[in-house]
Motif scaffolding. Sequence first.
Motif, PDB file in Angstrom:
ATOM      1  N   LEU A   1      -5.695 -15.757  26.042  1.00  0.00           N
ATOM      2  CA  LEU A   1      -5.848 -14.943  24.836  1.00  0.00           C
ATOM      3  C   LEU A   1      -7.146 -15.261  24.096  1.00  0.00           C
ATOM      4  CD1 LEU A   1      -2.197 -14.843  23.381  1.00  0.00           C
ATOM      5  CD2 LEU A   1      -3.422 -13.025  24.578  1.00  0.00           C
ATOM      6  N   LEU A   2      -7.506 -16.545  24.045  1.00  0.00           N
ATOM      7  CA  LEU A   2      -8.757 -16.913  23.369  1.00  0.00           C
ATOM      8  C   LEU A   2      -9.982 -16.322  24.074  1.00  0.00           C
ATOM      9  CD1 LEU A   2      -8.638 -20.598  22.061  1.00  0.00           C
ATOM     10  CD2 LEU A   2      -8.697 -18.479  20.755  1.00  0.00           C
ATOM     11  N   SER A   3      -9.913 -16.232  25.405  1.00  0.00           N
ATOM     12  CA  SER A   3     -11.044 -15.648  26.133  1.00  0.00           C
ATOM     13  C   SER A   3     -11.065 -14.128  25.987  1.00  0.00           C
ATOM     14  CB  SER A   3     -10.996 -16.040  27.615  1.00  0.00           C
ATOM     15  OG  SER A   3      -9.850 -15.477  28.222  1.00  0.00           O
ATOM     16  N   GLN A   4      -9.878 -13.504  25.861  1.00  0.00           N
ATOM     17  CA  GLN A   4      -9.804 -12.050  25.699  1.00  0.00           C
ATOM     18  C   GLN A   4     -10.121 -11.605  24.283  1.00  0.00           C
ATOM     19  OE1 GLN A   4      -5.722 -11.627  27.298  1.00  0.00           O
ATOM     20  NE2 GLN A   4      -6.551 -10.153  28.766  1.00  0.00           N
ATOM     21  N   TYR A   5      -9.746 -12.449  23.315  1.00  0.00           N
ATOM     22  CA  TYR A   5      -9.955 -12.113  21.900  1.00  0.00           C
ATOM     23  C   TYR A   5     -10.717 -13.263  21.220  1.00  0.00           C
ATOM     24  CZ  TYR A   5      -6.124  -8.869  22.962  1.00  0.00           C
ATOM     25  OH  TYR A   5      -5.335  -7.895  23.514  1.00  0.00           O
TER      26      TYR A   5
END
Length: 260
Positions: free
Chosen positions: A235-239
Amino acid sequence: MVGLDNIKELVYEIYALLQIMQYRSEASLQAQAHVYHMIFKGNPGTGKTTVARLLAKLFQSMGLLAKGHLVEVERADLVGEYIGHTAQKTRELVKKSLGGVLFIDEAYSLARGGEKDFGKEAIDTLVKAMEDYKNQFVLILAGYTLEIDAFIMTNPGLPSRFPIQMEFPDYTVDQLVQIAEGMTKERDYTLLPQTLFKLRQLLIQEKTESIYDFSNARYVRNVLERAIRYQAVRLLSQYPSVSPGRQELMALRPEDVRSL
């Protein structure tokens, strides 16, 4: 709790007996105290400690135990470093557990050191305490089935002192999936249908191929906690600069679930 039908049946028998004994006492009939020391046998993660905690509370609510707490110990807590130290440590732990349950995990480790090992002293002290503090605490020994059976034969006084023996079977794959769904729901996560499919395949593989004893619900918990970590990284890499939506924060995807 998922599964454990034989355990639930036995627990209900104990509950029924305690209730009827209470009624008998109120009717001025004989209501002799029974011995409730137990042995729990089974692989890791099959619910032994959880059931012990629940039994402690049940016994307290039925008036059998004054406090209903659980004191969980292992060999290192009982065995001392010099002559007399073990008996002292063991007696102190028994006193700490009065009014509740003394739960000894991997109890057979007390008999592993041979004749001169201080573990034997711990066993002898426990046997005496079961007599000295009769009906003031419940002793539960837990561990693998074969090792526990062998351990019980190391002291002639042990088998007759544990009239209740519970066998904790391994969970089926369906039950493990049910446990996983419960664990994720408790933590406000969801398993997508395709994630559940991958988890099921992983469990089948682990149960059939593991060279060690399968750790059941403990394995499920470890897989899920790892999946939650992988989800966080994904999630951190996507957002990178905004908060993901609520559904994204909750959803565990197939790529998050990996074998340990």
